[in-house]
Design a protein around this motif. Structure first.
Motif, PDB file in Angstrom:
ATOM      1  N   LEU A   1     -18.938  37.481   5.725  1.00 34.69           N
ATOM      2  CA  LEU A   1     -17.638  37.942   6.203  1.00 34.69           C
ATOM      3  C   LEU A   1     -17.041  37.020   7.256  1.00 34.69           C
ATOM      4  N   SER A   2     -17.879  36.426   8.062  1.00 32.99           N
ATOM      5  CA  SER A   2     -17.371  35.570   9.139  1.00 32.99           C
ATOM      6  C   SER A   2     -17.156  34.128   8.683  1.00 32.99           C
ATOM      7  N   ARG A   3     -18.030  33.622   7.834  1.00 32.04           N
ATOM      8  CA  ARG A   3     -17.913  32.238   7.364  1.00 32.04           C
ATOM      9  C   ARG A   3     -18.252  32.180   5.874  1.00 32.04           C
ATOM     10  N   PRO A   4     -17.336  32.637   5.036  1.00 31.20           N
ATOM     11  CA  PRO A   4     -17.628  32.687   3.598  1.00 31.20           C
ATOM     12  C   PRO A   4     -17.725  31.296   2.981  1.00 31.20           C
ATOM     13  N   ASP A   5     -18.610  31.161   2.028  1.00 33.75           N
ATOM     14  CA  ASP A   5     -18.704  29.957   1.216  1.00 33.75           C
ATOM     15  C   ASP A   5     -19.326  30.359  -0.113  1.00 33.75           C
ATOM     16  N   GLU A   6     -19.674  29.390  -0.932  1.00 33.73           N
ATOM     17  CA  GLU A   6     -20.172  29.704  -2.272  1.00 33.73           C
ATOM     18  C   GLU A   6     -21.465  30.508  -2.237  1.00 33.73           C
ATOM     19  N   ASP A   7     -22.310  30.241  -1.248  1.00 39.35           N
ATOM     20  CA  ASP A   7     -23.587  30.950  -1.146  1.00 39.35           C
ATOM     21  C   ASP A   7     -23.503  32.219  -0.319  1.00 39.35           C
ATOM     22  N   HIS A   8     -22.426  32.383   0.401  1.00 38.75           N
ATOM     23  CA  HIS A   8     -22.238  33.575   1.225  1.00 38.75           C
ATOM     24  C   HIS A   8     -20.848  34.138   0.911  1.00 38.75           C
ATOM     25  N   ASP A   9     -20.810  34.944  -0.124  1.00 38.98           N
ATOM     26  CA  ASP A   9     -19.533  35.444  -0.638  1.00 38.98           C
ATOM     27  C   ASP A   9     -19.454  36.951  -0.436  1.00 38.98           C
TER      28      ASP A   9
ATOM     29  N   CYS B   1     -10.754  30.571  -9.945  1.00 45.19           N
ATOM     30  CA  CYS B   1     -12.100  30.016  -9.947  1.00 45.19           C
ATOM     31  C   CYS B   1     -12.255  28.994  -8.815  1.00 45.19           C
ATOM     32  N   GLY B   2     -13.470  28.861  -8.356  1.00 38.20           N
ATOM     33  CA  GLY B   2     -13.791  27.773  -7.434  1.00 38.20           C
ATOM     34  C   GLY B   2     -13.260  27.935  -6.030  1.00 38.20           C
ATOM     35  N   ILE B   3     -12.734  29.104  -5.672  1.00 39.10           N
ATOM     36  CA  ILE B   3     -12.266  29.351  -4.309  1.00 39.10           C
ATOM     37  C   ILE B   3     -13.228  30.340  -3.662  1.00 39.10           C
ATOM     38  N   HIS B   4     -13.805  29.954  -2.544  1.00 43.23           N
ATOM     39  CA  HIS B   4     -14.817  30.773  -1.881  1.00 43.23           C
ATOM     40  C   HIS B   4     -14.421  31.017  -0.430  1.00 43.23           C
ATOM     41  N   ASP B   5     -13.239  31.635  -0.269  1.00 42.75           N
ATOM     42  CA  ASP B   5     -12.736  31.924   1.071  1.00 42.75           C
ATOM     43  C   ASP B   5     -12.883  33.397   1.439  1.00 42.75           C
ATOM     44  N   GLY B   6     -13.598  34.165   0.607  1.00 42.45           N
ATOM     45  CA  GLY B   6     -13.808  35.573   0.895  1.00 42.45           C
ATOM     46  C   GLY B   6     -12.721  36.490   0.392  1.00 42.45           C
ATOM     47  N   TYR B   7     -11.768  35.954  -0.411  1.00 38.84           N
ATOM     48  CA  TYR B   7     -10.677  36.768  -0.936  1.00 38.84           C
ATOM     49  C   TYR B   7     -10.558  36.585  -2.446  1.00 38.84           C
ATOM     50  N   LEU B   8     -10.030  37.618  -3.093  1.00 39.12           N
ATOM     51  CA  LEU B   8      -9.657  37.529  -4.495  1.00 39.12           C
ATOM     52  C   LEU B   8      -8.253  36.954  -4.603  1.00 39.12           C
ATOM     53  N   HIS B   9      -8.032  36.133  -5.632  1.00 45.08           N
ATOM     54  CA  HIS B   9      -6.743  35.471  -5.815  1.00 45.08           C
ATOM     55  C   HIS B   9      -6.242  35.738  -7.231  1.00 45.08           C
ATOM     56  N   PRO B  10      -5.459  36.809  -7.429  1.00 49.98           N
ATOM     57  CA  PRO B  10      -5.000  37.162  -8.779  1.00 49.98           C
ATOM     58  C   PRO B  10      -4.102  36.092  -9.370  1.00 49.98           C
ATOM     59  N   GLY B  11      -4.188  35.948 -10.698  1.00 46.19           N
ATOM     60  CA  GLY B  11      -3.269  35.085 -11.420  1.00 46.19           C
ATOM     61  C   GLY B  11      -2.127  35.906 -11.993  1.00 46.19           C
ATOM     62  N   PHE B  12      -0.890  35.432 -11.826  1.00 47.21           N
ATOM     63  CA  PHE B  12       0.289  36.140 -12.301  1.00 47.21           C
ATOM     64  C   PHE B  12       0.750  35.565 -13.636  1.00 47.21           C
ATOM     65  N   GLY B  13       1.465  36.389 -14.380  1.00 49.53           N
ATOM     66  CA  GLY B  13       1.863  35.982 -15.723  1.00 49.53           C
ATOM     67  C   GLY B  13       2.833  34.827 -15.765  1.00 49.53           C
ATOM     68  N   ASP B  14       3.540  34.561 -14.685  1.00 54.82           N
ATOM     69  CA  ASP B  14       4.538  33.494 -14.693  1.00 54.82           C
ATOM     70  C   ASP B  14       4.021  32.205 -14.079  1.00 54.82           C
ATOM     71  N   GLU B  15       2.698  32.113 -13.901  1.00 56.55           N
ATOM     72  CA  GLU B  15       2.138  30.893 -13.330  1.00 56.55           C
ATOM     73  C   GLU B  15       0.691  30.746 -13.762  1.00 56.55           C
ATOM     74  N   ASP B  16       0.179  29.539 -13.658  1.00 52.36           N
ATOM     75  CA  ASP B  16      -1.238  29.308 -13.900  1.00 52.36           C
ATOM     76  C   ASP B  16      -2.006  29.697 -12.650  1.00 52.36           C
ATOM     77  N   PRO B  17      -3.168  30.373 -12.811  1.00 54.66           N
ATOM     78  CA  PRO B  17      -3.946  30.729 -11.620  1.00 54.66           C
ATOM     79  C   PRO B  17      -4.417  29.495 -10.883  1.00 54.66           C
ATOM     80  N   GLY B  18      -4.530  29.630  -9.552  1.00 56.29           N
ATOM     81  CA  GLY B  18      -5.005  28.514  -8.754  1.00 56.29           C
ATOM     82  C   GLY B  18      -6.494  28.299  -8.927  1.00 56.29           C
ATOM     83  N   GLY B  19      -7.017  27.321  -8.225  1.00 54.82           N
ATOM     84  CA  GLY B  19      -8.446  27.056  -8.305  1.00 54.82           C
ATOM     85  C   GLY B  19      -8.795  26.235  -9.520  1.00 54.82           C
ATOM     86  N   GLU B  20     -10.078  26.128  -9.785  1.00 54.11           N
ATOM     87  CA  GLU B  20     -10.554  25.332 -10.894  1.00 54.11           C
ATOM     88  C   GLU B  20     -10.221  26.002 -12.223  1.00 54.11           C
TER      89      GLU B  20
END
Length: 378
Positions: free
Chosen positions: A223-231, A329-348
């Motif tokens: 929660l304090s320092r999120p990363d790929e191994d601490h999500d 995909c590929g974002i490990h900041d501790g938040y979910l990032h929804p993809g919207f229908g009018d754009e490509d989702p961010g991340g990998e």
């Protein structure tokens, strides 16, 4: 049949459309055999439909021989069929003028997003839910439209605890306590409005036993320092409030909770739930709705402090698995990032297999590939 003449649009006037009450009154009186005349047709389209129906009825009558009257009641039956035919013609005419009057009364067919609620889940489904009828898209007023979740229960009420019973040397009261605490964890981690907008999940953490080695320190680190191994998303649902906000107040939930006996003095609570979160962009007043779907499978235990080195009234986590649908995909900041229908989702770019996030028939065991896959629907 000869083609119909071009429609006469000289009488079209939206302001003259029949009200729902007038049309429904006409249908009701026709069904009861009343003598009320049909309401005045509002448009050339309705006149064209009525004329075509009359022509077809006349042609059919000419082709059908007229039977001789008899005294055995057949003329009465024939008259009944005639009334039914008039009613059917009236219904067709009304549908032609205003189809929503009929479609809105079909299950799931209305514009209000309503649908027949599903009964509570009592076991693992045998397959993925069917695609809802129609192709309607989600709106801000009806964010679950076009989704199987439209028929799901919502919020904490959707998490139903089974009946408590004495198990594994633990009393019925102890088991009821374990079930209640398991629900509190699920609600605090996945439905609490503050947690959903990224705040610290204190109530959820308070359910867990501080004597369980490594778990709480690992969660606090994530929660304090999120990363790929601490999500933190592996246990908590969190969205970046600067990126998205809820589309309405409802979160749809589907799943079940079951009891099992563990070792002597150990009661196990298995939970398998899918949560559906409709979101809109934080600063967008008119943009599309995105849905993120999360499935969580947990096994929690309540251990007897007289037999185990545990904290009284706290739960241990034996396992916890999660699966996410429609997040970058590929974002490990501790938040979910929804993809919207009018754009490509961010991340990998998604590299995993295509999956249906509403398919609850598949077991979730923690051995699934870590590749971020695409979802077949949201």
């Amino acid at each position: 049949m000869s083609p119909l003449p071009p429609p006469d649009r000289s009488g079209d006037d939206p302001s003259s459309s029949l009200s729902d009450e007038e049309l429904e009154s006409f249908l009701r009186e026709a069904a009861e055999g009343g003598g009320a005349s049909a309401p005045k047709e509002p448009s050339a389209r309705a006149r064209m439909v009525a004329r075509r129906l009359r022509e077809e009825e006349t042609a059919a009558a000419r082709r059908t021989p007229r039977p001789a009257p008899k005294r055995d009641g057949r003329p009465r039956r024939r008259r009944t069929w005639a009334v039914a035919g008039v009613l059917a013609l009236a219904v067709l005419a009304v549908v032609a003028v205003r189809p929503s009057l009929v479609l809105d009364r079909l299950p799931g067919g209305g514009d209000d997003g309503s649908a027949t609620p599903l009964a509570a889940e009592t076991g693992r489904p045998t397959g993925a839910p069917a695609e809802p009828a129609g192709s309607a898209r989600a709106t801000r007023d009806h964010p679950f439209r076009g989704s199987p979740a439209e028929r799901w229960a919502e919020g904490a009420d959707a998490i139903e605890v089974p009946e408590a019973k004495a198990l594994s040397g633990m009393s019925e009261k102890d088991v009821a306590f374990a079930l209640r605490r398991a629900k509190e964890l699920l609600v605090a981690a996945n439905l609490d409005a503050d947690v959903l907008r990224g705040e610290h999940p204190d109530e959820a953490l308070d359910v867990l036993d501080p004597k369980q080695p490594k778990l709480l320190p690992k969660l606090r680190r994530s929660l304090s320092r999120p990363d790929e191994d601490h999500d933190p998303l592996r246990l908590f649902t969190r969205f970046d409030p600067h990126e998205t906000r809820p589309a309405g107040d409802a979160v749809k939930v589907r799943g079940r909770m079951t009891l099992a006996a563990g070792e002597p003095g150990v009661v196990k609570v298995d939970a398998d739930y899918t949560f559906v979160y409709p979101r809109v962009r934080a600063n967008d007043q008119d943009g599309p709705v995105a849905r993120t779907i999360i499935r969580r499978v947990l096994t929690l235990t309540l251990n007897d402090p007289a037999r185990w080195e545990v904290t009284d009234g706290k739960l241990l986590v034996e396992r916890y698995f999660s699966e996410y649908g429609n997040t970058s995909c590929g974002i490990h900041d501790g938040y979910l990032h929804p993809g919207f229908g009018d754009e490509d989702p961010g991340g990998e770019r998604a590299t995993g297999p295509l999956a249906d996030p509403y398919d609850r028939s598949r077991p979730l065991t923690g051995t699934e590939p870590d590749d971020c896959g695409k979802v077949s629907r949201t």
